[in-house]
Design a protein around this motif. Structure first.
Motif, PDB file in Angstrom:
ATOM      1  N   GLY A 336       0.809  -1.212   0.000  1.00  0.00           N
ATOM      2  CA  GLY A 336       0.000   0.000   0.000  1.00  0.00           C
ATOM      3  C   GLY A 336       0.842   1.261   0.000  1.00  0.00           C
ATOM      4  O   GLY A 336       0.628   2.178  -0.784  1.00  0.00           O
ATOM      5  N   LEU A 337       1.863   1.246   0.871  1.00  0.00           N
ATOM      6  CA  LEU A 337       2.761   2.399   0.941  1.00  0.00           C
ATOM      7  C   LEU A 337       3.521   2.537  -0.383  1.00  0.00           C
ATOM      8  O   LEU A 337       3.671   3.635  -0.921  1.00  0.00           O
ATOM      9  N   GLY A 338       3.962   1.376  -0.900  1.00  0.00           N
ATOM     10  CA  GLY A 338       4.619   1.369  -2.210  1.00  0.00           C
ATOM     11  C   GLY A 338       3.679   1.903  -3.274  1.00  0.00           C
ATOM     12  O   GLY A 338       4.078   2.656  -4.150  1.00  0.00           O
ATOM     13  N   GLY A 339       2.395   1.521  -3.163  1.00  0.00           N
ATOM     14  CA  GLY A 339       1.406   1.988  -4.131  1.00  0.00           C
ATOM     15  C   GLY A 339       1.251   3.498  -4.090  1.00  0.00           C
ATOM     16  O   GLY A 339       1.239   4.150  -5.129  1.00  0.00           O
ATOM     17  N   LEU A 340       1.196   4.037  -2.864  1.00  0.00           N
ATOM     18  CA  LEU A 340       1.036   5.487  -2.733  1.00  0.00           C
ATOM     19  C   LEU A 340       2.253   6.214  -3.306  1.00  0.00           C
ATOM     20  O   LEU A 340       2.114   7.187  -4.053  1.00  0.00           O
TER      21      LEU A 340
END
Lengths: 402, 224
Positions: A336-340
């Protein structure tokens, strides 16, 4: 709440080894970034094509000689359309608002020392409203001038600039294939349409073009603008009926002309851009998958490193699904953090593409959400196996692990 | 009767040989007892502790804990039993290093499905005399303090038994003594306590001693 404690713990374990976490995220960052910027590129291309198509005029039907082939793109060199056909269509088909016969070919156009090769279109004054052209300065030729084969011309703004530079082109004389023409007017700029630049052309009366320039008896196309609110399919059917009768085509024999409407052209363009989108998106998705494998790798290492912790948690009563959830949440935090961060990278990438190249990119919320949810799915998918391994650990073995 | 074990057998396959870690163990423990399980290494006392602690299941035999036969429950049911009925104290403390003392103590209640349980965790820490160390992490605590946190964590769900596996093994004799005193205090308040140890001193502090050898209970299977 156990959930928030788990999220907090997950964040904590990520922060405990920031470089490793960043590297684990990198695949997802690149993947999401690639998907977003590629989709922005594809959407930009689609938007541009659609804009160009609608710049060609609305309610437009184009009749061309030759059989209609795949998506109606096959245009033959058959000589079947005549001026009489055009007049008959105008008279007999209800729902036709305007009609313009047209012939066209590339020609050498000269003024003083300037010499350009451009498309010369021979048509009537109605061609302008049908094709959504407007006059910037001067005027279009009149019907009388057309009937009398006047040697007058209207220039595209780019052609005018190429021939005259900054000086006024109106009432000047140009040579088209060696024949003198007087410039009557200049078109308003429309912008490049990719395969054909409408700003770089010369429009002359069709009579003059057919008899004096190209020596043609047949028309290249008949452009028809249907009346507002007219049933385009009905108009198309009527055109077909009239032309088949006039061309004495027996039943069962295919048409010797084809009619394209704008919906067809937009559909063709859409099909093309859809393929383009799938191709670009697909290639970018592969990097997301690779990012997912990176997450799986790091999660497997994490689970092994924290075997003892898992044993302790199980000893004090953590059920398998609690452990599963804990490691899934950690995988989700990474993805998720990577996605953001990937959204930031992709947005930056799209802006950079637009800035440094001639491509137009359009960022759309759905494609950003798509990439984000895809990264979450990747996190769950690739986090599942390591989390399951953690959940299935034998508590006695796990407690003994050093 | 809080614990009734009958004919517990557990075998391990180690390469080509089969080790019979428990070879028919019978054991009864009453509520409120303080029992030491001792024996040389390899006697099967660790295996017995794992089964009594519901970390493992016997191959055969019956184990009834607080009136419930737990010898063949599913792994998830066993996790529930561990959570509700058993409190563990380990030789190496086994606290989660990234959690503060309070959070470590709170964790079993979170797994039991409670929302926040900071009040009860604080109370448990007060019981073991660590009210001023609640927000320290395990690395900021001494060995004795860590073991007190572990005891508090074991008590938080008000379990039927408290299982201590060599609770003084990693402590110097003075702190070890303090921990044993703490356990005695808890026992005096009615808590059933089982200590697995190979140290004679520790076993001597318990009213009842169970001796094991070669996978069998050789002494103290029933209350004298």
């Amino acid at each position: 709440m156990l959930f928030w404690t788990t999220v907090k713990l997950g964040l904590g374990s990520l922060l405990a080894s920031p470089l490793r976490s960043l590297l684990a995220m990198l695949g997802i960052i690149i993947g999401v970034g690639a998907v977003i910027s590629m989709l922005a590129l594809a959407t930009g291309a689609q938007k541009q094509v659609l804009e160009r198509l609608s710049a060609m005029g609305t309610n437009l039907l184009v009749v061309r000689p030759g059989q209609s082939g795949f998506h109606g793109v096959m245009t033959g060199t058959q000589q079947t359309l005549t001026l009489a056909d055009a007049q008959a269509l105008l008279k007999e088909v209800p729902g036709v608002r305007r009609l313009a016969p047209a012939v066209g070919a590339a020609a050498q156009v000269k003024h003083m020392g300037n010499n350009v090769r451009v498309r010369v279109t021979g048509t009537t004054a109605t061609y302008l409203p049908i094709r959504d052209f407007a006059i910037q300065t001067g005027r279009i030729f009149s019907e009388t001038e057309a009937d009398s084969m006047a040697r007058v011309a209207v220039l595209g703004p780019l052609t005018a600039e190429n021939l005259f530079g900054a000086s006024d082109a109106l009432a000047q004389v140009i040579k088209v294939n060696g024949v003198n023409f007087t410039v009557l007017g200049i078109l308003k700029a429309k912008g490049d349409q990719g395969w054909f630049n409408p700003d770089d052309q010369v429009i002359v009366p069709y009579t003059t073009a057919m008899k004096q320039l190209f020596g043609l008896d047949y028309l290249g196309e008949i452009d028809i603008q249907a009346a507002d609110g007219a049933d385009l399919l009905q108009v198309q059917a009527d055109i077909t009926r009239v032309l088949r009768r006039r061309h004495h085509i027996q039943e069962g024999v295919p048409d010797d002309f084809n009619i394209r409407n704008q919906a067809d052209m937009i559909e063709t363009a859409n099909q093309f851009t859809r393929t383009f989108t799938i191709l670009l998106g697909g290639i970018a998705s592969i990097s997301l998958l690779v990012g997912g494998i990176g997450i799986m790798n790091i999660m497997l290492v994490t689970v092994t490193e924290r075997t003892r912790e898992i044993g302790i948690r199980k000893a004090i009563g953590a059920k398998e699904h609690s452990i599963l959830l804990q490691f899934l949440i950690e995988a989700l935090i990474i993805s998720g953090l990577g996605g953001l961060l990937g959204v930031a990278a992709g947005t930056g990438g799209a802006v950079a593409i637009q800035y440094f190249s001639e491509f137009v990119t359009v960022l759309e919320l759905p494609s950003i959400l798509l990439a984000l949810s895809f990264s979450a799915v990747v996190g769950i998918f690739f986090g599942w196996y390591p989390a399951l391994r953690a959940a299935r650990l034998d508590p006695v073995e796990a407690l003994r692990y050093e | 009767m809080i614990i009734r074990a009958e004919g517990l057998v557990k075998t391990y396959v180690m390469g080509a040989t089969t080790v019979r870690a428990l070879d028919g163990v019978d054991l009864d423990i009453d509520e409120g007892e303080m029992v030491a399980i001792s024996g040389p290494s390899g006697s099967g006392k660790s295996t017995l502790m794992h089964i009594l602690g519901c970390l493992d299941r016997p191959d055969s035999g019956r184990y009834v804990l607080a009136g419930e036969d737990v010898s063949s429950l599913s792994r998830n049911r066993l996790a529930e039993i561990r959570n509700r009925r058993i409190g563990f104290v380990f030789q190496t403390f086994n606290l989660l290093p990234r959690l503060r003392a309070l959070e470590n103590v709170e964790l079993p209640l979170l797994y039991a499905g409670h929302g926040s349980a900071k009040d009860r965790a604080a109370e448990a820490l007060r019981t073991v005399g660590l009210e001023d160390r609640m927000h320290h992490r395990p690395t900021q605590l001494s060995g004795g303090q860590r073991q007190r946190v572990a005891v508090a964590r074991a008590l938080i769900t008000d379990p039927a038994i408290l299982l201590a596996d060599e609770p003084t093994g990693n402590l110097d004799s003075r702190t070890g003594d303090e921990i044993l005193t703490l356990l005695e205090t808890l026992n005096a308040a009615g808590r059933t306590i089982i200590i697995v140890t190979h140290e004679v001193d520790v076993a001597g502090r318990c009213r009842r001693q169970v001796h094991m050898r070669d996978g069998r209970v050789v002494d103290g299977a029933k209350q004298s």
